[in-house]
Design a protein around this motif. Structure first.
Motif, PDB file in Angstrom:
ATOM      1  N   ILE A  69      -3.483  11.726   3.495  1.00 46.05           N
ATOM      2  CA  ILE A  69      -4.694  12.323   2.926  1.00 46.05           C
ATOM      3  C   ILE A  69      -5.915  11.472   3.263  1.00 46.05           C
ATOM      4  O   ILE A  69      -6.945  11.975   3.718  1.00 46.05           O
ATOM      5  CB  ILE A  69      -4.554  12.483   1.401  1.00 46.05           C
ATOM      6  CG1 ILE A  69      -3.513  13.568   1.083  1.00 46.05           C
ATOM      7  CG2 ILE A  69      -5.901  12.851   0.772  1.00 46.05           C
ATOM      8  CD1 ILE A  69      -3.210  13.702  -0.390  1.00 46.05           C
ATOM      9  N   VAL A  70      -5.799  10.162   3.043  1.00 48.60           N
ATOM     10  CA  VAL A  70      -6.904   9.243   3.347  1.00 48.60           C
ATOM     11  C   VAL A  70      -7.183   9.244   4.848  1.00 48.60           C
ATOM     12  O   VAL A  70      -8.339   9.246   5.281  1.00 48.60           O
ATOM     13  CB  VAL A  70      -6.577   7.822   2.860  1.00 48.60           C
ATOM     14  CG1 VAL A  70      -7.636   6.835   3.330  1.00 48.60           C
ATOM     15  CG2 VAL A  70      -6.468   7.796   1.337  1.00 48.60           C
TER      16      VAL A  70
ATOM     17  N   ALA B 276      -4.369  18.647   2.465  1.00 43.40           N
ATOM     18  CA  ALA B 276      -3.462  18.368   1.351  1.00 43.40           C
ATOM     19  C   ALA B 276      -2.091  18.994   1.593  1.00 43.40           C
ATOM     20  O   ALA B 276      -1.050  18.386   1.303  1.00 43.40           O
ATOM     21  CB  ALA B 276      -4.057  18.897   0.046  1.00 43.40           C
TER      22      ALA B 276
ATOM     23  N   ILE C  19     -13.363  13.892  -1.276  1.00 48.88           N
ATOM     24  CA  ILE C  19     -12.366  13.130  -2.034  1.00 48.88           C
ATOM     25  C   ILE C  19     -12.120  13.786  -3.386  1.00 48.88           C
ATOM     26  O   ILE C  19     -10.981  13.921  -3.839  1.00 48.88           O
ATOM     27  CB  ILE C  19     -12.835  11.672  -2.213  1.00 48.88           C
ATOM     28  CG1 ILE C  19     -12.872  10.970  -0.849  1.00 48.88           C
ATOM     29  CG2 ILE C  19     -11.916  10.922  -3.175  1.00 48.88           C
ATOM     30  CD1 ILE C  19     -13.464   9.576  -0.898  1.00 48.88           C
TER      31      ILE C  19
ATOM     32  N   ASP D 122       1.763  15.376  -0.180  1.00 54.60           N
ATOM     33  CA  ASP D 122       1.675  14.350  -1.228  1.00 54.60           C
ATOM     34  C   ASP D 122       1.625  12.918  -0.693  1.00 54.60           C
ATOM     35  O   ASP D 122       1.728  11.967  -1.462  1.00 54.60           O
ATOM     36  CB  ASP D 122       2.846  14.460  -2.215  1.00 54.60           C
ATOM     37  CG  ASP D 122       2.845  15.782  -2.950  1.00 54.60           C
ATOM     38  OD1 ASP D 122       1.744  16.310  -3.209  1.00 54.60           O
ATOM     39  OD2 ASP D 122       3.939  16.286  -3.252  1.00 54.60           O
ATOM     40  N   SER D 123       1.451  12.753   0.625  1.00 58.74           N
ATOM     41  CA  SER D 123       1.325  11.409   1.182  1.00 58.74           C
ATOM     42  C   SER D 123      -0.121  10.950   1.069  1.00 58.74           C
ATOM     43  O   SER D 123      -1.013  11.504   1.725  1.00 58.74           O
ATOM     44  CB  SER D 123       1.758  11.396   2.654  1.00 58.74           C
ATOM     45  OG  SER D 123       1.437  10.148   3.251  1.00 58.74           O
ATOM     46  N   LYS D 124      -0.371   9.942   0.228  1.00 55.57           N
ATOM     47  CA  LYS D 124      -1.734   9.448   0.046  1.00 55.57           C
ATOM     48  C   LYS D 124      -2.274   8.862   1.349  1.00 55.57           C
ATOM     49  O   LYS D 124      -3.466   8.976   1.647  1.00 55.57           O
ATOM     50  CB  LYS D 124      -1.761   8.399  -1.065  1.00 55.57           C
ATOM     51  CG  LYS D 124      -1.447   8.970  -2.442  1.00 55.57           C
ATOM     52  CD  LYS D 124      -1.540   7.888  -3.514  1.00 55.57           C
ATOM     53  CE  LYS D 124      -1.240   8.484  -4.890  1.00 55.57           C
ATOM     54  NZ  LYS D 124      -1.298   7.450  -5.953  1.00 55.57           N
ATOM     55  N   PHE D 125      -1.393   8.233   2.121  1.00 55.53           N
ATOM     56  CA  PHE D 125      -1.834   7.653   3.393  1.00 55.53           C
ATOM     57  C   PHE D 125      -2.386   8.732   4.315  1.00 55.53           C
ATOM     58  O   PHE D 125      -3.446   8.582   4.911  1.00 55.53           O
ATOM     59  CB  PHE D 125      -0.674   6.926   4.076  1.00 55.53           C
ATOM     60  CG  PHE D 125      -0.989   6.478   5.480  1.00 55.53           C
ATOM     61  CD1 PHE D 125      -1.700   5.306   5.704  1.00 55.53           C
ATOM     62  CD2 PHE D 125      -0.596   7.243   6.570  1.00 55.53           C
ATOM     63  CE1 PHE D 125      -2.003   4.892   6.996  1.00 55.53           C
ATOM     64  CE2 PHE D 125      -0.896   6.847   7.865  1.00 55.53           C
ATOM     65  CZ  PHE D 125      -1.595   5.669   8.080  1.00 55.53           C
TER      66      PHE D 125
ATOM     67  N   LEU E  87      -8.550  16.037  -4.658  1.00 57.93           N
ATOM     68  CA  LEU E  87      -7.795  15.699  -5.860  1.00 57.93           C
ATOM     69  C   LEU E  87      -7.480  16.944  -6.685  1.00 57.93           C
ATOM     70  O   LEU E  87      -6.513  16.977  -7.439  1.00 57.93           O
ATOM     71  CB  LEU E  87      -8.599  14.694  -6.715  1.00 57.93           C
ATOM     72  CG  LEU E  87      -8.805  13.309  -6.095  1.00 57.93           C
ATOM     73  CD1 LEU E  87      -9.706  12.465  -6.992  1.00 57.93           C
ATOM     74  CD2 LEU E  87      -7.477  12.606  -5.870  1.00 57.93           C
TER      75      LEU E  87
ATOM     76  N   ALA F  72      -0.308  17.021   4.400  1.00 54.95           N
ATOM     77  CA  ALA F  72       0.043  15.658   4.000  1.00 54.95           C
ATOM     78  C   ALA F  72       1.277  15.604   3.114  1.00 54.95           C
ATOM     79  O   ALA F  72       1.951  14.567   3.051  1.00 54.95           O
ATOM     80  CB  ALA F  72      -1.134  15.016   3.278  1.00 54.95           C
TER      81      ALA F  72
END
Length: 245
Positions: free
Chosen positions: A139-140, A129, A58, A134-137, A62, A132
């Motif tokens: 990435i998670v 990354a 995580i 820039d999609s946080k969903f 970032l 994804a």
């Protein structure tokens, strides 16, 4: 996050593929690190090791782009990974026939998992990354999906190593392979390798794998010879005493 957008599903499938392909490397590390644990503590080592590894992922994700651009970072990581691969090929310490304290062994396994995962996960994190976008969903999702893939893979690796010891050597060679690839792709030296040695992207991994196996085997043979010497001396002393009597 638009579920009706085809690009979303393409990115999702890319992340699943990344986790499956690259997660196997991490599974090998966990399997190697936990192979010396008692059977009842292996799952505990995997769980705690994964918890620490996911936490590091995580943090890494970032700062993924920034970390990738730091000169010599991959060189340092490659050196550390070579050391881990060689160390894991060394024979198990038996401390005069007594079992090593389970707690100490568990902590050592967890430490190895976290350190190795921090080194090896950089490419995995960068790939997630990038896919994804820039999609946080996503990435998670990628991080969470890696947990069952790596845990199931690591347990399979442990079972294989128990039955086929050669898997341990193959696992160490894999760590060396990854280390060699990291070393020649570092931003500080990568362009030089590409200009002087275009095949370095293949030569580097091969050299890394060979170094781990050869050095690991040499140190293992030396350690076994050192451990067997006192027993041979004792047997010689007993033989001499019997003859004197």
């Amino acid at each position: 996050m638009d579920f009706s957008n085809p690009q979303f599903w393409i990115a999702l499938m890319q992340i699943v593929a990344i986790d499956i392909v690259l997660g196997g490397d991490n599974a090998v590390v966990i399997g190697l690190a936990c192979r010396r644990l008692p059977e009842h503590q292996r799952k505990l080592g995997i769980l705690w090791g994964m918890a620490g590894a996911i936490g590091l992922r995580i943090v890494l994700i970032l700062f993924a782009v920034t970390l990738l651009a730091v000169p010599y970072l991959k060189l340092v990581g490659a050196a550390l990974l070579l050391w881990i691969g060689i160390k894991l090929l060394l024979p198990e310490d038996e401390e005069g026939g007594h079992k090593i304290e389970a707690g100490a062994t568990l902590v050592a396994a967890i430490k190895t998992i976290i350190i190795a995962d921090a080194v090896m996960s950089l490419d995995n994190v960068i790939a997630i990354a990038g896919a994804a976008k820039d999609s946080k969903f996503l990435i998670v999702f990628g991080l969470l999906l890696s947990i069952p893939i790596i845990m199931l893979g690591s347990q399979l690796v442990i079972k294989l190593m128990d039955r086929f010891p050669v898997v341990i050597v193959a696992g160490g060679a894999l760590l060396g392979w990854i280390a060699g690839g990291m070393a020649v792709s570092d931003v500080a030296v990568g362009p030089w390798f590409e200009a002087v040695l275009p095949a370095s992207k293949w030569i580097g991994p091969v050299v890394g794998a060979v170094v781990v196996v050869i050095v690991g085997k040499m140190l293992a043979a030396r350690a076994e010879a050192r451990d067997s010497t006192p027993l041979e001396d004792l047997a010689s002393e007993k033989s001499d005493g019997t003859r004197a009597n």
